[in-house]
Design an enzyme around this catalytic site. Structure first.
Site, PDB file in Angstrom:
ATOM      1  N   GLY A 175       5.613   6.132  -5.892  1.00  0.00           N
ATOM      2  CA  GLY A 175       5.327   5.186  -4.818  1.00  0.00           C
ATOM      3  C   GLY A 175       5.088   3.766  -5.321  1.00  0.00           C
ATOM      4  CB  THR A 176       3.015   2.386  -8.060  1.00  0.00           C
ATOM      5  OG1 THR A 176       1.850   3.065  -7.596  1.00  0.00           O
ATOM      6  CG2 THR A 176       2.626   1.009  -8.570  1.00  0.00           C
TER       7      THR A 176
ATOM      8  CG  ASN B 237      -4.038   4.902   1.313  1.00  0.00           C
ATOM      9  OD1 ASN B 237      -3.496   3.956   1.890  1.00  0.00           O
ATOM     10  ND2 ASN B 237      -5.012   4.733   0.452  1.00  0.00           N
TER      11      ASN B 237
ATOM     12  CD  GLN C  18      -1.097   9.238   1.562  1.00  0.00           C
ATOM     13  OE1 GLN C  18      -1.078  10.387   2.030  1.00  0.00           O
ATOM     14  NE2 GLN C  18      -1.571   8.970   0.358  1.00  0.00           N
TER      15      GLN C  18
ATOM     16  CB  SER D 171       5.066   8.991  -4.000  1.00  0.00           C
ATOM     17  OG  SER D 171       4.538   9.522  -5.192  1.00  0.00           O
ATOM     18  N   GLY D 172       6.940  11.776  -4.713  1.00  0.00           N
ATOM     19  CA  GLY D 172       7.038  13.239  -4.739  1.00  0.00           C
ATOM     20  C   GLY D 172       5.713  13.976  -4.774  1.00  0.00           C
ATOM     21  CG  HIS D 173       1.989  12.427  -6.786  1.00  0.00           C
ATOM     22  ND1 HIS D 173       0.639  12.353  -6.567  1.00  0.00           N
ATOM     23  CD2 HIS D 173       2.419  11.150  -6.856  1.00  0.00           C
ATOM     24  CE1 HIS D 173       0.267  11.081  -6.526  1.00  0.00           C
ATOM     25  NE2 HIS D 173       1.338  10.326  -6.690  1.00  0.00           N
TER      26      HIS D 173
ATOM     27  CB  THR E 112      18.091   8.794 -19.297  1.00  0.00           C
ATOM     28  OG1 THR E 112      18.786   8.022 -20.281  1.00  0.00           O
ATOM     29  CG2 THR E 112      18.715  10.176 -19.192  1.00  0.00           C
TER      30      THR E 112
ATOM     31  CB  CYS F 221     -15.476   2.986  -9.111  1.00  0.00           C
ATOM     32  SG  CYS F 221     -16.736   2.481 -10.256  1.00  0.00           S
TER      33      CYS F 221
HETATM   34  N1  PLP Z   1       1.255   3.961  -1.331  1.00  0.00           N
HETATM   35  C1  PLP Z   1       0.360   4.756  -0.715  1.00  0.00           C
HETATM   36  C2  PLP Z   1       0.110   4.588   0.757  1.00  0.00           C
HETATM   37  C3  PLP Z   1      -0.335   5.715  -1.437  1.00  0.00           C
HETATM   38  O1  PLP Z   1      -1.239   6.500  -0.826  1.00  0.00           O
HETATM   39  C4  PLP Z   1      -0.075   5.845  -2.842  1.00  0.00           C
HETATM   40  C5  PLP Z   1      -0.824   6.823  -3.664  1.00  0.00           C
HETATM   41  O2  PLP Z   1      -2.031   6.905  -3.609  1.00  0.00           O
HETATM   42  C6  PLP Z   1       0.886   4.999  -3.424  1.00  0.00           C
HETATM   43  C7  PLP Z   1       1.530   4.088  -2.629  1.00  0.00           C
HETATM   44  C8  PLP Z   1       1.220   5.090  -4.880  1.00  0.00           C
HETATM   45  O3  PLP Z   1       2.051   6.187  -5.153  1.00  0.00           O
HETATM   46  P1  PLP Z   1       2.237   6.740  -6.644  1.00  0.00           P
HETATM   47  O4  PLP Z   1       0.957   7.430  -6.999  1.00  0.00           O
HETATM   48  O5  PLP Z   1       3.392   7.689  -6.564  1.00  0.00           O
HETATM   49  O6  PLP Z   1       2.529   5.572  -7.524  1.00  0.00           O
END
Ligand code: PLP
Length: 385
Positions: free
Chosen positions: A69-70, A150, A178, A198-200, A236, A324
């Site tokens: 996601g980032t 989130n 999300q 984001s996959g996780h 890759t 934090c």
């Molecule tokens: N955007 C949102 C709304 C998220 O909740 C998160 C993860 O907490 C991210 C982006 C970042 O995703 P990633 O952990 O795959 O970099």
């Protein structure tokens, strides 16, 4: 262990783990190499791309695989900004975005001379559309608003946002990290130009995600090199991760109705139980459409961190609204934007369910939490005993 922090990360599905292992043990070849097993890997990669695209209603060539996601947020925002800065340097976002969106925007502001407008939200956490209409200027090039938050799970009116922005010729990015796997994501009907996932977050592996980029939309690649992913993201390909994510997405989308029914029943039972058993609790985002797995509450006169630690001692893992940072506990910027005062925002907890949770998990939280709150309130410095 009761894991109720699925908006932070999810347990990988066994089927996704099997897919990852298959591509690590057997099909580990470089998709760019010229011999037969590598060509097979390349075919598989394109099949995964077509599967992801099919599940989200877009074209395979509109999917760029990333590390999560980032990266997708950075690639969308900076990539679009770099490619279009000749048209203007104003970008609109909201006050409740994830740091993966706010971070690149702040960098564009500080290092590249962009101007960023942060739209306010109402007390339910929904972006105020009139403010969006007012904020669009001739030099506005992009609107970036998340599709679901989130912390609160509140769903934003993305189709409306797209309509307003497109009327003025402004492109739209949405962080759907999300949303994917929690609500139907139909890219074509949403009409967005860029979308991050984001996959996780949907029981896939960590370190893999994707960016949807509408066909023909101009963005500058952030990572140059061997020209992978149609020159949009060199390196890759993480075929094992992509295989696992694709499998997880297939399961999530095909089981979406069942998932929604299950986690919304758990979430609603927890919400009811908490508000019935604990006085002076605010449900954040109540009254707004929310993804079905998320419950954010603010418990007056106590600290979220303290509740979290007590719950964690009982093997119940949740999240508090605060982050934090450099030793100081800042209350959640999302809850502050919704109008909560600092003390109340400090008393926040987020519960986020997955398909692996059960009603026994809810019952256990309801056994433990009221006592924890009572004890903490008894020693609270905030006045209420
Ligand atoms: N955007 C949102 C709304 C998220 O909740 C998160 C993860 O907490 C991210 C982006 C970042 O995703 P990633 O952990 O795959 O970099």
């Amino acid at each position: 262990m009761i894991y109720l922090d699925n908006n932070a990360t999810t347990k990988p599905a066994p089927e996704a783990i099997d897919a990852v292992l298959k591509y690590m043990n057997e099909r580990w070849f470089n998709p760019s190499s010229p011999y037969a097993p590598a060509e097979e890997a390349k075919r598989d990669l394109e099949e995964f791309r077509a599967t992801v695209a099919g599940l989200l209603s877009c074209e395979p060539e509109e999917i760029i695989f990333t590390s999560g996601g980032t990266e997708s947020d950075n690639a969308a925002i900076k990539g679009y900004a770099f490619a279009n800065m000749d048209k203007g340097k104003h970008i609109i976002t909201s006050q409740i975005e994830h740091k993966a969106v706010l971070g690149p925007l702040r960098w564009l502001e500080n290092a590249m001379g962009f101007e960023i407008t942060h739209l306010p939200v109402d007390s339910r956490g929904i972006v105020i559309l009139e403010e969006l209409e007012r904020a669009i200027r001739p030099d506005t090039i992009l609107v970036s608003v998340m599709s679901a938050n989130n912390e609160t799970g509140v769903i934003q009116p993305i189709e409306e946002i797209v309509r307003i922005a497109h009327e003025k010729g402004v492109a739209v990015h949405t962080d759907a990290v999300q949303s994917v796997g929690k609500v139907p994501v139909d890219i074509k009907s949403w009409g967005v130009d860029l979308l991050s996932a984001s996959g996780h977050k949907f029981h896939g592996p960590r370190g893999v995600g994707f960016l949807f980029k509408r066909k023909g939309l101009k963005i500058t690649a952030l990572i140059q090199g061997g020209g992978h992913e149609r020159k949009m993201r060199s390196g890759t390909e993480n075929l094992a991760g992509i295989a696992g994510m694709t499998k997880a997405l297939e399961i999530a989308v095909s089981g979406l109705h069942e998932y929604q029914a299950k986690v919304s029943a758990l979430r609603d039972a927890l919400e009811r139980g908490i508000t019935e058993r604990i006085p002076e609790v605010i449900v954040n985002g109540a009254g707004a459409p929310r993804v079905p797995n998320t419950l954010s509450v603010s418990v007056k006169y106590v600290e979220g961190e303290s509740m979290l630690l007590w719950l964690s001692d009982e093997g119940i893992y949740v999240s508090s609204g605060s982050a934090c940072t450099s030793g100081s506990l800042e209350p959640s910027h999302v809850l502050l934007a919704m109008g909560l005062d600092h003390a109340t925002a400090h008393g926040s907890l987020r519960f986020s369910f997955s398909r692996y949770n059960t009603m026994e998990d809810v019952e256990r939280v309801l056994e433990v939490l009221p006592g924890v709150v009572e004890r903490l309130r008894a020693i609270s410095p905030f006045g209420k005993k």
